[in-house]
Write a protein that holds these residues in place. Structure first.
Motif, short mmCIF file in Angstrom:
data_model
loop_
_atom_site.label_atom_id
_atom_site.label_comp_id
_atom_site.label_asym_id
_atom_site.label_seq_id
_atom_site.Cartn_x
_atom_site.Cartn_y
_atom_site.Cartn_z
N LEU A 104 0.83 -1.20 0.00
CA LEU A 104 0.00 0.00 0.00
C LEU A 104 0.87 1.26 0.00
O LEU A 104 0.60 2.20 -0.76
CB LEU A 104 -0.93 -0.01 1.21
CG LEU A 104 -1.97 1.10 1.29
CD1 LEU A 104 -2.93 1.00 0.11
CD2 LEU A 104 -2.74 1.02 2.60
N LEU A 105 1.92 1.27 0.80
CA LEU A 105 2.84 2.42 0.82
C LEU A 105 3.51 2.62 -0.54
O LEU A 105 3.65 3.75 -1.01
CB LEU A 105 3.90 2.25 1.91
CG LEU A 105 3.42 2.43 3.34
CD1 LEU A 105 4.53 2.07 4.32
CD2 LEU A 105 2.95 3.86 3.56
N MET A 106 3.92 1.51 -1.16
CA MET A 106 4.54 1.61 -2.48
C MET A 106 3.55 2.15 -3.51
O MET A 106 3.89 3.00 -4.33
CB MET A 106 5.06 0.23 -2.92
CG MET A 106 6.18 -0.31 -2.07
SD MET A 106 7.67 0.67 -2.20
CE MET A 106 8.09 0.40 -3.88
N PHE A 107 2.33 1.66 -3.45
CA PHE A 107 1.29 2.11 -4.38
C PHE A 107 1.00 3.59 -4.20
O PHE A 107 0.86 4.34 -5.18
CB PHE A 107 0.02 1.28 -4.18
CG PHE A 107 -1.13 1.70 -5.04
CD1 PHE A 107 -1.15 1.40 -6.39
CD2 PHE A 107 -2.19 2.42 -4.50
CE1 PHE A 107 -2.21 1.81 -7.19
CE2 PHE A 107 -3.25 2.82 -5.29
CZ PHE A 107 -3.26 2.52 -6.64
N PHE A 112 3.71 10.24 -6.32
CA PHE A 112 4.53 11.35 -5.84
C PHE A 112 5.95 11.25 -6.36
O PHE A 112 6.54 12.26 -6.74
CB PHE A 112 4.52 11.41 -4.30
CG PHE A 112 3.17 11.71 -3.74
CD1 PHE A 112 2.62 12.98 -3.87
CD2 PHE A 112 2.44 10.74 -3.10
CE1 PHE A 112 1.37 13.27 -3.35
CE2 PHE A 112 1.19 11.01 -2.58
CZ PHE A 112 0.65 12.27 -2.72
N LEU A 113 6.49 10.04 -6.37
CA LEU A 113 7.85 9.86 -6.89
C LEU A 113 7.92 10.19 -8.37
O LEU A 113 8.87 10.84 -8.81
CB LEU A 113 8.32 8.42 -6.65
CG LEU A 113 8.68 8.07 -5.21
CD1 LEU A 113 9.00 6.58 -5.09
CD2 LEU A 113 9.85 8.90 -4.73
N VAL A 114 6.92 9.77 -9.13
CA VAL A 114 6.90 10.05 -10.57
C VAL A 114 6.86 11.56 -10.81
O VAL A 114 7.50 12.07 -11.73
CB VAL A 114 5.71 9.35 -11.24
CG1 VAL A 114 5.48 9.85 -12.64
CG2 VAL A 114 5.91 7.85 -11.24
N ARG A 115 6.14 12.24 -9.96
CA ARG A 115 5.98 13.69 -10.13
C ARG A 115 7.25 14.47 -9.75
O ARG A 115 7.58 15.46 -10.37
CB ARG A 115 4.80 14.18 -9.31
CG ARG A 115 4.66 15.68 -9.30
CD ARG A 115 3.41 16.13 -8.62
NE ARG A 115 2.56 16.64 -9.70
CZ ARG A 115 1.27 16.58 -9.73
NH1 ARG A 115 0.61 16.03 -8.77
NH2 ARG A 115 0.60 17.09 -10.73
N PHE A 116 7.98 14.01 -8.71
CA PHE A 116 9.07 14.81 -8.17
C PHE A 116 10.48 14.34 -8.51
O PHE A 116 11.44 15.03 -8.22
CB PHE A 116 8.93 14.92 -6.65
CG PHE A 116 7.69 15.67 -6.24
CD1 PHE A 116 7.56 17.02 -6.53
CD2 PHE A 116 6.66 15.03 -5.59
CE1 PHE A 116 6.41 17.72 -6.17
CE2 PHE A 116 5.52 15.72 -5.22
CZ PHE A 116 5.40 17.06 -5.51
N VAL A 117 10.63 13.16 -9.09
CA VAL A 117 11.98 12.70 -9.46
C VAL A 117 12.01 12.41 -10.95
O VAL A 117 10.98 12.21 -11.59
CB VAL A 117 12.42 11.45 -8.66
CG1 VAL A 117 12.46 11.73 -7.17
CG2 VAL A 117 11.54 10.25 -8.95
N SER A 118 13.21 12.38 -11.49
CA SER A 118 13.36 12.11 -12.91
C SER A 118 13.03 10.65 -13.21
O SER A 118 13.09 9.80 -12.31
CB SER A 118 14.79 12.42 -13.36
OG SER A 118 15.68 11.47 -12.81
N PRO A 119 12.69 10.34 -14.45
CA PRO A 119 12.40 8.94 -14.79
C PRO A 119 13.57 8.00 -14.51
O PRO A 119 13.37 6.87 -14.09
CB PRO A 119 12.09 9.00 -16.29
CG PRO A 119 11.63 10.40 -16.54
CD PRO A 119 12.40 11.25 -15.57
N THR A 120 14.79 8.47 -14.72
CA THR A 120 15.97 7.65 -14.43
C THR A 120 16.07 7.35 -12.94
O THR A 120 16.30 6.21 -12.55
CB THR A 120 17.25 8.37 -14.90
OG1 THR A 120 17.10 8.72 -16.27
CG2 THR A 120 18.46 7.49 -14.72
N THR A 121 15.87 8.36 -12.12
CA THR A 121 15.92 8.17 -10.68
C THR A 121 14.79 7.26 -10.21
O THR A 121 14.99 6.40 -9.36
CB THR A 121 15.83 9.53 -9.95
OG1 THR A 121 16.87 10.37 -10.43
CG2 THR A 121 15.97 9.36 -8.45
N PHE A 122 13.60 7.44 -10.78
CA PHE A 122 12.47 6.58 -10.44
C PHE A 122 12.78 5.12 -10.78
O PHE A 122 12.48 4.21 -10.02
CB PHE A 122 11.20 7.05 -11.17
CG PHE A 122 9.98 6.27 -10.81
CD1 PHE A 122 9.41 6.39 -9.56
CD2 PHE A 122 9.41 5.40 -11.73
CE1 PHE A 122 8.28 5.66 -9.22
CE2 PHE A 122 8.29 4.66 -11.40
CZ PHE A 122 7.72 4.79 -10.14
#
Length: 161
Positions: A104-107, A112-122
């Motif tokens: 659930l936490l990952m979901f 938020f991660l997609v919005r605030f980090v680059s695709p490479t970092t994600f």
């Protein structure tokens, strides 16, 4: 009529532990090659890799770690009684709850991660999180919870005597 599920003999638990110890030894000896094999784009490639451990060491670790965990988890203790069966059930319930909460936490954190980090970092974050959230890891967590609970209860029983 209730169907009984039987566990493996205790000797299989010892065999599983020996296999796991060999996997840990492989990780210690060939750690750089294993990290570069399992997480190839996460770390900088300036690190000297050990060609002797490249490929085969991580393949053995990935193959034998789940086998060792399964052998240990599905084997009886030396003296299997109702108390140990109850500890097994409690450990299983605990690990299922942890898995659901973690999923659930990952979901919830992914948008938020997609919005605030680059695709490479994600992508790197996802690669790193696959290892501690995989089925093999949760089998290890189950074993850890079960063995720690068993040790704690045995210690409490010996203190009472």
């Amino acid at each position: 009529m209730r169907k009984k599920h039987h566990l493996l003999d205790h000797k299989w638990q010892k065999i599983g532990f020996i296999i796991f110890a060999v996997c840990v030894l492989l990780c210690l000896v060939f750690w750089q090659a294993i990290i570069n094999d399992l997480l190839p784009y996460v770390f900088i490639k300036d690190v000297q890799t050990d060609p002797a451990g490249s490929g085969w060491a991580s393949a053995l670790v990935l193959l034998f770690t789940p086998i060792s965990f399964a052998l240990m988890a599905l084997s009886q203790e030396k003296l299997e009684d109702e108390r140990i069966v109850e500890i097994r059930h409690q450990a299983l319930v605990t690990i299922v709850i942890i898995y659901i909460v973690w999923s659930l936490l990952m979901f919830l954190s992914s948008p938020f991660l997609v919005r605030f980090v680059s695709p490479t970092t994600f992508g790197k974050i996802n690669m790193i999180l696959k290892i501690p959230t995989g089925v093999t890891a949760f089998m290890g967590y189950y074993l850890l919870i079960f063995k720690l609970s068993l040790w704690k209860q045995n210690r409490e029983l010996s203190d009472e005597e």
